[in-house]
Design a protein around this motif. Structure first.
Motif, PDB file in Angstrom:
ATOM      1  N   VAL A  56     -43.188  16.820  48.288  1.00  0.00           N
ATOM      2  CA  VAL A  56     -43.711  15.975  49.372  1.00  0.00           C
ATOM      3  C   VAL A  56     -43.204  14.551  49.230  1.00  0.00           C
ATOM      4  N   LYS A  57     -43.166  14.035  48.002  1.00  0.00           N
ATOM      5  CA  LYS A  57     -42.665  12.678  47.797  1.00  0.00           C
ATOM      6  C   LYS A  57     -41.207  12.556  48.199  1.00  0.00           C
ATOM      7  N   SER A  58     -40.428  13.556  47.876  1.00  0.00           N
ATOM      8  CA  SER A  58     -39.020  13.506  48.265  1.00  0.00           C
ATOM      9  C   SER A  58     -38.862  13.549  49.775  1.00  0.00           C
ATOM     10  N   VAL A  59     -39.718  14.332  50.458  1.00  0.00           N
ATOM     11  CA  VAL A  59     -39.669  14.384  51.922  1.00  0.00           C
ATOM     12  C   VAL A  59     -40.076  13.045  52.522  1.00  0.00           C
ATOM     13  N   ARG A  60     -41.122  12.398  51.962  1.00  0.00           N
ATOM     14  CA  ARG A  60     -41.549  11.090  52.456  1.00  0.00           C
ATOM     15  C   ARG A  60     -40.439  10.056  52.319  1.00  0.00           C
ATOM     16  N   ALA A  61     -39.710  10.141  51.208  1.00  0.00           N
ATOM     17  CA  ALA A  61     -38.627   9.183  51.004  1.00  0.00           C
ATOM     18  C   ALA A  61     -37.489   9.407  51.994  1.00  0.00           C
ATOM     19  N   GLU A  62     -37.248  10.644  52.363  1.00  0.00           N
ATOM     20  CA  GLU A  62     -36.149  10.936  53.281  1.00  0.00           C
ATOM     21  C   GLU A  62     -36.559  10.750  54.736  1.00  0.00           C
ATOM     22  N   VAL A  63     -37.828  10.993  55.069  1.00  0.00           N
ATOM     23  CA  VAL A  63     -38.309  10.922  56.450  1.00  0.00           C
ATOM     24  C   VAL A  63     -39.395   9.839  56.519  1.00  0.00           C
ATOM     25  N   PRO A  64     -39.058   8.583  56.912  1.00  0.00           N
ATOM     26  CA  PRO A  64     -40.080   7.532  56.956  1.00  0.00           C
ATOM     27  C   PRO A  64     -41.128   7.743  58.033  1.00  0.00           C
ATOM     28  N   GLU A  65     -40.792   8.416  59.103  1.00  0.00           N
ATOM     29  CA  GLU A  65     -41.730   8.641  60.187  1.00  0.00           C
ATOM     30  C   GLU A  65     -42.368  10.023  60.044  1.00  0.00           C
ATOM     31  N   HIS A  66     -43.381  10.210  60.891  1.00  0.00           N
ATOM     32  CA  HIS A  66     -44.075  11.498  60.836  1.00  0.00           C
ATOM     33  C   HIS A  66     -43.090  12.621  61.181  1.00  0.00           C
ATOM     34  N   PRO A  67     -43.058  13.687  60.348  1.00  0.00           N
ATOM     35  CA  PRO A  67     -42.081  14.758  60.626  1.00  0.00           C
ATOM     36  C   PRO A  67     -42.358  15.492  61.931  1.00  0.00           C
ATOM     37  N   ASN A  68     -43.603  15.404  62.421  1.00  0.00           N
ATOM     38  CA  ASN A  68     -43.920  16.081  63.667  1.00  0.00           C
ATOM     39  C   ASN A  68     -43.594  15.142  64.824  1.00  0.00           C
ATOM     40  N   SER A  69     -42.528  15.376  65.515  1.00  0.00           N
ATOM     41  CA  SER A  69     -42.087  14.479  66.583  1.00  0.00           C
ATOM     42  C   SER A  69     -43.113  14.404  67.714  1.00  0.00           C
ATOM     43  N   LEU A  70     -43.778  15.503  68.011  1.00  0.00           N
ATOM     44  CA  LEU A  70     -44.768  15.496  69.075  1.00  0.00           C
ATOM     45  C   LEU A  70     -45.938  14.583  68.713  1.00  0.00           C
ATOM     46  N   SER A  71     -46.423  14.707  67.467  1.00  0.00           N
ATOM     47  CA  SER A  71     -47.512  13.845  67.020  1.00  0.00           C
ATOM     48  C   SER A  71     -47.092  12.374  67.045  1.00  0.00           C
ATOM     49  N   HIS A  72     -45.863  12.110  66.618  1.00  0.00           N
ATOM     50  CA  HIS A  72     -45.377  10.734  66.609  1.00  0.00           C
ATOM     51  C   HIS A  72     -45.303  10.173  68.029  1.00  0.00           C
ATOM     52  N   GLU A  73     -44.832  10.950  68.971  1.00  0.00           N
ATOM     53  CA  GLU A  73     -44.729  10.485  70.357  1.00  0.00           C
ATOM     54  C   GLU A  73     -46.117  10.207  70.947  1.00  0.00           C
ATOM     55  N   GLU A  74     -47.066  11.080  70.674  1.00  0.00           N
ATOM     56  CA  GLU A  74     -48.407  10.879  71.209  1.00  0.00           C
ATOM     57  C   GLU A  74     -49.077   9.644  70.574  1.00  0.00           C
ATOM     58  N   MET A  75     -48.855   9.455  69.282  1.00  0.00           N
ATOM     59  CA  MET A  75     -49.420   8.278  68.627  1.00  0.00           C
ATOM     60  C   MET A  75     -48.814   7.001  69.210  1.00  0.00           C
ATOM     61  N   GLU A  76     -47.526   6.996  69.472  1.00  0.00           N
ATOM     62  CA  GLU A  76     -46.894   5.824  70.081  1.00  0.00           C
ATOM     63  C   GLU A  76     -47.470   5.552  71.471  1.00  0.00           C
ATOM     64  N   LYS A  77     -47.774   6.612  72.217  1.00  0.00           N
ATOM     65  CA  LYS A  77     -48.387   6.430  73.538  1.00  0.00           C
ATOM     66  C   LYS A  77     -49.771   5.799  73.419  1.00  0.00           C
ATOM     67  N   MET A  78     -50.542   6.251  72.429  1.00  0.00           N
ATOM     68  CA  MET A  78     -51.874   5.682  72.239  1.00  0.00           C
ATOM     69  C   MET A  78     -51.793   4.212  71.852  1.00  0.00           C
ATOM     70  N   ILE A  79     -50.848   3.873  70.976  1.00  0.00           N
ATOM     71  CA  ILE A  79     -50.683   2.468  70.574  1.00  0.00           C
ATOM     72  C   ILE A  79     -50.256   1.623  71.761  1.00  0.00           C
ATOM     73  N   GLU A  80     -49.324   2.122  72.542  1.00  0.00           N
ATOM     74  CA  GLU A  80     -48.869   1.369  73.703  1.00  0.00           C
ATOM     75  C   GLU A  80     -49.985   1.201  74.728  1.00  0.00           C
ATOM     76  N   ASN A  81     -50.801   2.229  74.897  1.00  0.00           N
ATOM     77  CA  ASN A  81     -51.933   2.137  75.821  1.00  0.00           C
ATOM     78  C   ASN A  81     -52.935   1.091  75.360  1.00  0.00           C
ATOM     79  N   ARG A  82     -53.199   1.057  74.050  1.00  0.00           N
ATOM     80  CA  ARG A  82     -54.132   0.060  73.524  1.00  0.00           C
ATOM     81  C   ARG A  82     -53.541  -1.351  73.673  1.00  0.00           C
ATOM     82  N   GLU A  83     -52.258  -1.506  73.466  1.00  0.00           N
ATOM     83  CA  GLU A  83     -51.621  -2.811  73.651  1.00  0.00           C
ATOM     84  C   GLU A  83     -51.739  -3.266  75.105  1.00  0.00           C
TER      85      GLU A  83
END
Length: 591
Positions: A56-83
Motif C-alpha cells: 500500500v505504501k508503494s502504491v501511495r508513493a506512485e499514485v498521489p491521488e485517489h486511485p478511484n477516478s470516479l471517487s476523485h471526480e465526485e469529490m472534486e465536484k463537491m469541493i467546487e460546489n462548496r467553493e
C-alpha cells in the motif's frame, strides 16, 4: 497364571504412578505440538500483513491521488460546489454592503467622488506613502474637511441626540494637538455651558408649560463628542490627505450605524424618561478599541465622586496604564506626525496602522494589510475577505433592555459582531474603565460627572438629575464588537489550491480543524441518543406499579415530596430530602 501374579502385583502397587507419568508426557507432547503450530501460523499472518502494508505504501508513493477516478471526480465536484456556495455568500454580503457604504453625492462634487467610488479596498488603489499620481487637488481635500464639520450634527440626530462639540479644536488645543486635548477642551466648554444654564433661571427654562423636559432624547456630553472627533478625525485642525478621507468616511458609516442601533433600541420614545438608552458615554472604533477581559468588582462599593468606582478605577488603570505609553505615543505620532509630516517636520504615519484586527483580534499594521491583498497564500484569506473594524459603545441603559441592545447589534444592516459585553454600575460608573487610551484619563467621565454635580450627589448647576434616584434600573454597559467591511469577491486570490493539512488558518492547521470538528461531533452525538425525560430506554412511558386497593395509601414523610409535574411549576427543583439523623431545624449545607 502364576507367572502373571508378580506383574499384576507390581501394576497393582505402582500402576497409578505409571499412568500419571504417561498422561503427563502425553500432555507435554501435545502442548509442544499445538504451540508450535500457533506460532508458525502467527508468523505467517504477520508476514502477510507487513507485506500488504508495504505494498500500500508503494502504491501511495506512485499514485498521489485517489486511485478511484470516479471517487476523485465526485469529490472534486463537491469541493467546487462548496467553493461556489462560499463565493455566493461572499457576493451577497458585499452587494448588500454597497447599498450601505454610500458616498454623499449631494454634499460632495463628482470630481471628488470619482477618486473613491468603487475603490474597495482602498489600500489596493492608494499606496503609502502616497504617490504623486495618486494625489488629488488640494481644493478637493479641503472640500471634504468642510463636509465633515457640517454633517456631524445631522448624524447625531439619528439617535435623537444633540451635537454641541466643535470640529476644529486647533484654537482650544494649543498643546501640540495631542489626542485627548480635544476631549479636555470639550469638557471645559460643556462645564461652561452648564454653569451658564444654571445661572440663567436655574434650568427652569428647560421645562415646557406641560411639564415635559425640553432637549434631546439621548444625552451626549460635549466632552464625549470632542473626544470622538479627536479620535476619528485627528486631522480636524488641518487638511486631510487622500487616505484619511477614505478612513474618515468609513468612520462616518460606522458612526451612523452605532447611532442607528441606539435609535432602534429606543424605538418610538419621545421623552428621555421613555427611552431605554438615555445617555451616550463613549463611542470608539479602530485602534483605540481593546478586547481585554475585565474583572469582577466587589458588590456594594460606591463611586469615587468623579463617576468612577474604586474597583472600576483599578480595572481601568490596570487595563489602561499598561498600554498608555503605546497609546500616547501612537496618538501623539498620529496627530502630530500627520499634521507636521506634510510640512516637513515629522515623518508621516500610515493611518491604516492598528485600525483593523486579524481573526484573533490582534491589531495589524497597514503594511501587513497591503501585503495580504497582494498575496496568494491561503493563510491571508481572512484579511482578503473582509477588514475587521473593532468598535466600542458605552451607554447608560435600562438593564432590562440589554438583550434588545445586543439583538439590535446583531440585526443591524452593518452588523456588529459582539465580542464582549461589560455591565458596570449605575449612571455614575466609569465609562472610561476600558483604559486611558492615550488621553491620560483627563476627562475621567467629567463631562458626565459635572452634569451630576461631580458625583457628590444631587442635581448639578440647575440641571435635572438623571441619576439612580430617578432611574434605579439604569446601568452603564460597554459593548465591544467587530464590523466587517467586505472586499470584492475574488476566488482566485484565496489560494484554495495551496491548502494542505499543515496550512494554518484562524490559528489552527486544517488537520487540527478536522480533528476538532470530529471531536465536537462525537461529543454531541450521545445527547441525541438519550431517551426523553420520563421514558424508559425503549422510548415507552414508564408504567406505574399496581396498587392494592385494600391497602391504605402510603404517606410521604415531610421534606421528601417529589418535584411537581410539568405544568404546576416547571423548572423549579423539588424540596431537599431530610437526611436521616439530621435535626429538622438544621439547614443543609449547599453543595
Amino acid at each position: 497364571m502364576e507367572q502373571l501374579k508378580p506383574a499384576l502385583e507390581f501394576l497393582k502397587k505402582y500402576g497409578f504412578w505409571i499412568a500419571v507419568g504417561i498422561i503427563l508426557l502425553g500432555s507435554v507432547g501435545v502442548w509442544f505440538k499445538v504451540t508450535g503450530d500457533l506460532v508458525a501460523e502467527s508468523d505467517r499472518r504477520a508476514s502477510a500483513i507487513r507485506g500488504d502494508v508495504s505494498q500500500v505504501k508503494s502504491v501511495r508513493a506512485e499514485v498521489p491521488e485517489h486511485p478511484n477516478s470516479l471517487s476523485h471526480e465526485e469529490m472534486e465536484k463537491m469541493i467546487e460546489n462548496r467553493e461556489d456556495q462560499v463565493l455566493d455568500a461572499w457576493s451577497t454580503v458585499f452587494e448588500k454592503q454597497k447599498d450601505i457604504l454610500v458616498w454623499p453625492e449631494k454634499e460632495l462634487t463628482s470630481e471628488l467622488l470619482d477618486h473613491y467610488r468603487d475603490k474597495i479596498p482602498i489600500e489596493s488603489y492608494i499606496s503609502f506613502p502616497i504617490l504623486d499620481e495618486e494625489k488629488i487637488p488640494t481644493a478637493l481635500l479641503q472640500q471634504y474637511r468642510y463636509y465633515i464639520a457640517n454633517v456631524l450634527p445631522d448624524i447625531a440626530k439619528i439617535a435623537k441626540a444633540e451635537w454641541t462639540a466643535k470640529f476644529d479644536t486647533s484654537n482650544s488645543s494649543a498643546m501640540g494637538g495631542m489626542s485627548g486635548m480635544g476631549g479636555m477642551s470639550g469638557m471645559m466648554d460643556d462645564m461652561g455651558g452648564r454653569m451658564m444654564s444654571g445661572a440663567m433661571g436655574n434650568g427652569l427654562s428647560d421645562i415646557s408649560i406641560s411639564g415635559v423636559k425640553k432637549g434631546p432624547l439621548v444625552r451626549w456630553s460635549n466632552g464625549a463628542q470632542s473626544e470622538l472627533v479627536s479620535e476619528l478625525f485627528p486631522w480636524a485642525s488641518r487638511r486631510p490627505n487622500e487616505l484619511e478621507i477614505y478612513y474618515s468616511q468609513e468612520n462616518l458609516w460606522i458612526l451612523r450605524q452605532l447611532l442607528a442601533i441606539i435609535a432602534d433600541v429606543n424605538d418610538e420614545a419621545q421623552q428621555p424618561f421613555e427611552a431605554q438608552i438615555r445617555e451616550i458615554n463613549k463611542l470608539s472604533m479602530g485602534r483605540k478599541v481593546r478586547f481585554i477581559a475585565g474583572k469582577l468588582a466587589s458588590p456594594g462599593i460606591g463611586g469615587m465622586g468623579m463617576g468612577m468606582g474604586m474597583d472600576e478605577m483599578g480595572m481601568g488603570m490596570g487595563m489602561g496604564m499598561d498600554d498608555m505609553g503605546m497609546d500616547m505615543g501612537m496618538d501623539m505620532g498620529m496627530d502630530m506626525g500627520m499634521g507636521m509630516g506634510m510640512e516637513g517636520g515629522m515623518s508621516e504615519i500610515d493611518p491604516a496602522d492598528n485600525r483593523y484586527v486579524d481573526p484573533d483580534h490582534q491589531q495589524i499594521t497597514g503594511s501587513q494589510l497591503r501585503s495580504a491583498f497582494e498575496s496568494d497564500s491561503p493563510t491571508d484569506a481572512p484579511l482578503k475577505v473582509a477588514k475587521r473594524v473593532p468598535v466600542m459603545m458605552s451607554v447608560v441603559i435600562d438593564q432590562r433592555a440589554i438583550p434588545e441592545l445586543l439583538a439590535a447589534c446583531g440585526s443591524a444592516p452593518l452588523m456588529v459582531q459582539v465580542v464582549q459585553t461589560r455591565i458596570l454600575g449605575g449612571p455614575g460608573a466609569a465609562s472610561r474603565s476600558s483604559g486611558m487610551d492615550g488621553d491620560m484619563g483627563m476627562d475621567m467621565d467629567m463631562g458626565m460627572g459635572m452634569d451630576r454635580g461631580m458625583g457628590m450627589g444631587g442635581p448639578s448647576m440647575g440641571t435635572p438629575s438623571t441619576g439612580s434616584e430617578l432611574f434605579p434600573l439604569d446601568v452603564t454597559v460597554e459593548v465591544y464588537g467587530l464590523i466587517h467591511i467586505y472586499n470584492p469577491p475574488q476566488k482566485d486570490k484565496l489560494g484554495v489550491d495551496q491548502i494542505t493539512s499543515e496550512t494554518v488558518i484562524d490559528g489552527e492547521t486544517m488537520a487540527e480543524k478536522v480533528e476538532n470538528e470530529k471531536a465536537a461531533n462525537n461529543v454531541a452525538a450521545p445527547d441525541s441518543a438519550l431517551p426523553a425525560p420520563g421514558t424508559n430506554p425503549a422510548g415507552e412511558p414508564p408504567v406505574a406499579p399496581a396498587t392494592d386497593p385494600s391497602q391504605p395509601p402510603a404517606t410521604v414523610p415531610p421534606g421528601t415530596e417529589p418535584s411537581p409535574a410539568n405544568g404546576e411549576n416547571p423548572g423549579q427543583p423539588g424540596a431537599v430530602p431530610v437526611q436521616p439523623g439530621a435535626e429538622a431545624s438544621e439547614p443543609l449545607a449547599a453543595s
